[in-house]
Design a protein around this motif. Structure first.
Motif, short mmCIF file in Angstrom:
data_model
loop_
_atom_site.label_atom_id
_atom_site.label_comp_id
_atom_site.label_asym_id
_atom_site.label_seq_id
_atom_site.Cartn_x
_atom_site.Cartn_y
_atom_site.Cartn_z
N ARG A 1 0.45 -1.74 0.14
CA ARG A 1 -0.14 0.12 -0.33
C ARG A 1 0.72 1.22 0.47
O ARG A 1 0.74 2.47 0.57
N ALA A 2 1.90 1.20 -1.38
CA ALA A 2 3.17 2.42 -0.87
C ALA A 2 2.07 3.62 -1.41
O ALA A 2 1.44 3.95 -1.85
N ALA A 3 3.41 4.20 -0.85
CA ALA A 3 2.44 6.40 -0.89
C ALA A 3 2.59 6.50 -2.37
O ALA A 3 3.45 7.25 -2.86
N ALA A 4 1.29 5.96 -3.15
CA ALA A 4 1.58 6.16 -5.17
C ALA A 4 0.32 7.27 -5.46
O ALA A 4 0.64 6.94 -6.98
N GLY A 5 -0.30 6.74 -5.01
CA GLY A 5 -1.93 7.31 -5.97
C GLY A 5 -2.31 6.25 -5.66
O GLY A 5 -2.36 5.08 -5.71
N ALA A 6 -3.49 6.07 -6.80
CA ALA A 6 -4.34 5.56 -7.18
C ALA A 6 -3.93 4.36 -7.97
O ALA A 6 -3.83 4.72 -9.30
N GLU B 1 -0.68 13.15 -17.87
CA GLU B 1 -0.34 12.74 -16.18
C GLU B 1 -0.28 11.86 -16.18
O GLU B 1 0.84 11.50 -15.34
N ARG B 2 -0.15 10.55 -16.78
CA ARG B 2 -0.32 9.78 -16.11
C ARG B 2 -0.06 8.72 -17.34
O ARG B 2 -0.47 8.38 -17.86
N LEU B 3 0.48 7.34 -17.27
CA LEU B 3 0.63 5.93 -17.99
C LEU B 3 -0.51 4.95 -17.19
O LEU B 3 -0.28 4.22 -15.55
N GLY C 1 7.68 6.92 -10.36
CA GLY C 1 6.83 6.38 -11.71
C GLY C 1 8.09 6.58 -12.37
O GLY C 1 8.75 6.36 -11.91
N VAL C 2 7.98 6.56 -14.06
CA VAL C 2 8.05 6.65 -15.03
C VAL C 2 8.37 7.76 -15.55
O VAL C 2 6.69 7.76 -15.82
N PRO D 1 2.69 8.69 -13.17
CA PRO D 1 2.33 7.56 -12.33
C PRO D 1 2.16 6.19 -13.57
O PRO D 1 1.62 6.57 -14.08
N ILE D 2 2.13 5.01 -13.26
CA ILE D 2 1.32 4.12 -13.32
C ILE D 2 0.31 3.17 -12.48
O ILE D 2 0.27 3.11 -11.85
#
Length: 376
Positions: free
Chosen positions: A9-14, A28-30, A65-66, A70-71
């Motif tokens: 559950r790392a803090a990485a968003g959904a 904005e995201r992959l 992310g990359v 974030p992915i």
């Protein structure tokens, strides 16, 4: 009986979203999109694969992310039914994902791949070994795992090396089951043999009584099962109750840990071919990495072959993204994947090229024990 060598559950968003909300732009995201069974008799296959991928992506996103994006994996439940998978895929494609990722099963993948191809969307790491998804070559289809032909060849080789020649097949009555049946028949034919019996079960059904009667009557030495875990477990129990004393062999799609959990103590001696590194043997760096991630991830995550496959699928596609431009497109993702030639991911070798989108032919055998473990 089997040679030991051959067995988040790392803090990485959904990261994973239930349902399919409107996606933000890829700038904005992959975004990857997945249709898989998350309910029904094959649910553990989708759940475990998705959790493994989520586990790896949480680590990546926690580190930025990359290319500072974030992915995310958007997922929809298809219950392992092709019509639902087609509906899901159409919905997912409308939101412009970078790729379709981790579809579970042959009949569902066969239904979805033409949609991906028509939209020129990479179809990455489907959880199936069917040759119909590999031949003819498709520029947008990338396979991480070995084929069912590879698995069934090893199974038949093992059986015949033990002097067991009376081999029967219990198979799911759809494209998956028939792909596995074809593989067994091909392996036997190369040895001037054929199955002593074959019997089907319907997809998402555990009505196995008729198949049990037919195959037990054939008196085989071994029964190769090409099905999902609930039906295969039901068949094993019923066949043993009818007096069958031979060995059961399964291909990897069965869901090894799910089958072991379903059978309990009755799992002892059941053999499953594997196309991923064992999560239970720490010899490979990828296994140590994966199990460390599972431990850090907490109770939401489990270490098993299906989650290992999801983890590796995410790891491979992330490596491809890292090698590509900061603003990836579907075409650049294809090119980046094709650049992964003879790469080792912690001891699991991956080799794609512009003319070959099957990364691996790795297969080995494992055996279940009566206490829920898997020997490799």
């Amino acid at each position: 009986m089997l040679n030991r060598r051959t067995f988040t559950r790392a803090a990485a968003g959904a990261i994973a979203l239930v349902g399919a909300p409107s996606l933000r732009a890829q700038s904005e995201r992959l975004v990857f999109a997945q249709s898989a069974p998350f309910t029904g008799p094959s649910a553990q296959l989708g759940i475990q694969f998705h959790q493994g991928a989520k586990l790896y992506l949480e680590q990546v996103n926690a580190q930025g992310g990359v290319h500072r994006k974030p992915i995310e994996i958007v997922k929809l439940d298809d219950g392992y039914e092709p019509d639902r998978c087609v509906d899901n895929t159409r919905k997912l494609l409308k939101d412009d994902p970078l790729a379709l990722f981790g579809y579970i099963g042959t009949p569902t993948s066969l239904a979805a791949l033409p949609l991906a191809t028509a939209d020129r969307v990479p179809f990455f790491a489907p959880f199936t070994g069917a040759m119909a998804l590999r031949q003819p070559f498709n520029r947008y289809a990338f396979h991480l795992r070995a084929s069912y032909n590879d698995e069934t060849e090893l199974i038949v080789k093992q059986l015949t090396s033990l002097g067991l020649s009376k081999i029967a097949v219990f198979y799911q009555n759809d494209a998956y089951g028939k792909a596995g049946l074809d593989g067994v028949e091909l392996a036997l034919k190369s040895r001037n043999m054929k199955p002593v019996g074959q019997a089907p079960v319907e997809r998402n059904s555990v009505q196995v009584a008729q198949a049990v009667r037919a195959l037990v009557a054939a008196k085989p030495d071994a029964i190769v099962q090409i099905g999902a875990y609930k039906a295969c477990a039901a068949f094993i129990r019923a066949a043993r109750a009818e007096g069958f004393g031979g060995t059961f062999f399964n291909v990897s799609f069965v869901g090894t840990q799910a089958l072991a959990d379903e059978l309990g103590k009755d799992a002892a001696g059941v053999v499953v071919s594997q196309v991923m590194p064992s999560p239970y043997n720490a010899a490979r760096p990828i296994t140590r990495e994966f199990n460390d991630a599972v431990k850090k991830g907490g109770a939401d995550y489990q270490s098993n072959f299906s989650s290992m496959e999801g983890y590796l699928a995410a790891k491979v596609v992330v490596e491809a993204l890292r090698r590509g431009p900061a603003k990836p497109t579907r075409d650049t993702l294809v090119a980046s994947l094709e650049s992964l030639n003879a790469e080792s991911f912690g001891g699991f070798n991956v080799s794609f090229s512009p003319n070959d989108h099957v990364a691996s032919k790795f297969v080995e055998l494992s055996m279940l024990t009566g206490d829920g473990r898997v020997r490799t």
